[in-house]
Design a protein around this motif. Structure first.
Motif, PDB file in Angstrom:
ATOM      1  N   ASP A 198       0.834  -1.199   0.000  1.00 39.60           N
ATOM      2  CA  ASP A 198       0.000   0.000   0.000  1.00 39.60           C
ATOM      3  C   ASP A 198       0.869   1.250   0.000  1.00 39.60           C
ATOM      4  OD1 ASP A 198       0.564   1.055   2.741  1.00 39.60           O
ATOM      5  OD2 ASP A 198      -0.436  -0.766   3.417  1.00 39.60           O
ATOM      6  N   ASN A 199       0.229   2.396  -0.142  1.00 41.44           N
ATOM      7  CA  ASN A 199       0.943   3.682  -0.133  1.00 41.44           C
ATOM      8  C   ASN A 199       0.493   4.524   1.063  1.00 41.44           C
ATOM      9  OD1 ASN A 199      -1.648   4.182  -1.050  1.00 41.44           O
ATOM     10  ND2 ASN A 199      -1.037   5.783  -2.507  1.00 41.44           N
ATOM     11  N   GLY A 200       0.264   3.842   2.186  1.00 41.64           N
ATOM     12  CA  GLY A 200      -0.246   4.519   3.372  1.00 41.64           C
ATOM     13  C   GLY A 200       0.816   5.175   4.228  1.00 41.64           C
ATOM     14  N   MET A 201       0.533   5.240   5.534  1.00 37.68           N
ATOM     15  CA  MET A 201       1.389   5.961   6.469  1.00 37.68           C
ATOM     16  C   MET A 201       2.763   5.331   6.639  1.00 37.68           C
ATOM     17  SD  MET A 201      -1.391   6.769   9.467  1.00 37.68           S
ATOM     18  CE  MET A 201      -0.106   7.405  10.550  1.00 37.68           C
ATOM     19  N   GLY A 202       2.803   4.002   6.599  1.00 36.45           N
ATOM     20  CA  GLY A 202       4.067   3.310   6.782  1.00 36.45           C
ATOM     21  C   GLY A 202       4.561   3.351   8.218  1.00 36.45           C
TER      22      GLY A 202
END
Length: 264
Positions: A198-202
């Motif tokens: 995903d390209n979320g908060m990490g």
């Protein structure tokens, strides 16, 4: 209807929460013991399911009843207290469900079956449809293999991984989740490598192993809800399949979870 005194309600809440904490502690001890037999763990989980859920249900019922009886006399501060009790009971209910699920997945089924992960993922996406719409997420899925495994457990594994991405998304960036698969060789053994990216908060890479520990939460409860059991359940499922999982991430750059399931 008999009026409920505030002192009685406080005593009820204290007694029930004390019982809940004791049962929660006992459940965790059962889960933690590797020598615990499946039968003993299953029997305890069944008993705890009733003994843990019922006190929480009573807390919610009596809190709502008491609030309605005193509604015209409650100050703003009183309402805040009632809201805190209600929210706490909701969190406890979620924790109970997660712990019981974790305990059930400590019980390895006897027989594996062919599991089409494409069908598995489609069902998960359908189950999470509302949350996906609320976060305006886009999920793309590549061609996934048929594996030998436990269908219900694998379903829960994907549900927890995708839910994790949906929970820790960056509101300033449209959420993108991609699920793919490819063959992999690890230490001379063949695996199906399934990646959920995903390209979320990490998160910081230093926490890549810690996040799979029970009750570990890297983000504050004030901004993100959760019990800290979801990724532990993922790890338990993968262990049951004799596989492994790796997490890779950077803050602000999303996360990648790589699941290795053996060819059989």
């Amino acid at each position: 209807m008999t009026a409920i005194k505030m002192d009685d309600a406080v005593i009820l809440h204290f007694a029930d929460f004390t019982k809940l904490k004791y049962l929660e502690f006992e459940l965790l001890k059962k889960i933690a013991k590797p020598e615990t037999s499946n039968q003993n763990l299953e029997a305890f989980a069944h008993a705890a399911s009733h003994d843990l859920k019922e006190p929480v249900r009573k807390i919610r019922i009596f809190t709502d009843r008491l609030q309605m009886q005193l509604l015209d006399r409650l100050t703003e501060q009183d309402l805040t207290v009632f809201n805190k009790i209600t929210n706490a009971s909701h969190r406890m209910s979620g924790l109970i469900e997660d712990l019981l699920l974790y305990s059930k997945f400590s019980l390895v089924p006897l027989d594996k079956e062919p599991v089409d992960l494409n069908e598995n993922i489609n069902q998960v996406i359908e189950d999470l449809e509302v949350t996906i719409q609320e976060t305006n997420a886009t999920i793309t899925v590549g061609d996934l293999p048929v594996v030998s495994g436990y269908k219900r457990q694998l379903h829960q594994m994907f549900q927890n991984l995708i839910s994790n991405s949906l929970k820790y998304y960056n509101p300033e960036v449209p959420l993108r989740i991609h699920i793919s698969s490819r063959p992999s060789n690890e230490n001379g053994k063949k695996y199906h490598l399934i990646e959920v990216r995903d390209n979320g908060m990490g998160f910081e890479q230093q926490f890549a192993e810690k996040i799979f520990q029970l009750f570990t939460r890297l983000h504050g409860s004030s901004t993100h809800t959760g019990s800290g059991v979801g990724l532990s359940t993922v790890k338990k499922v993968i262990d049951n399949h004799k596989g492994s999982i790796k997490a890779e991430s950077k803050p602000g750059n999303g996360a990648s979870f790589k699941v290795f399931l053996p060819f059989e």
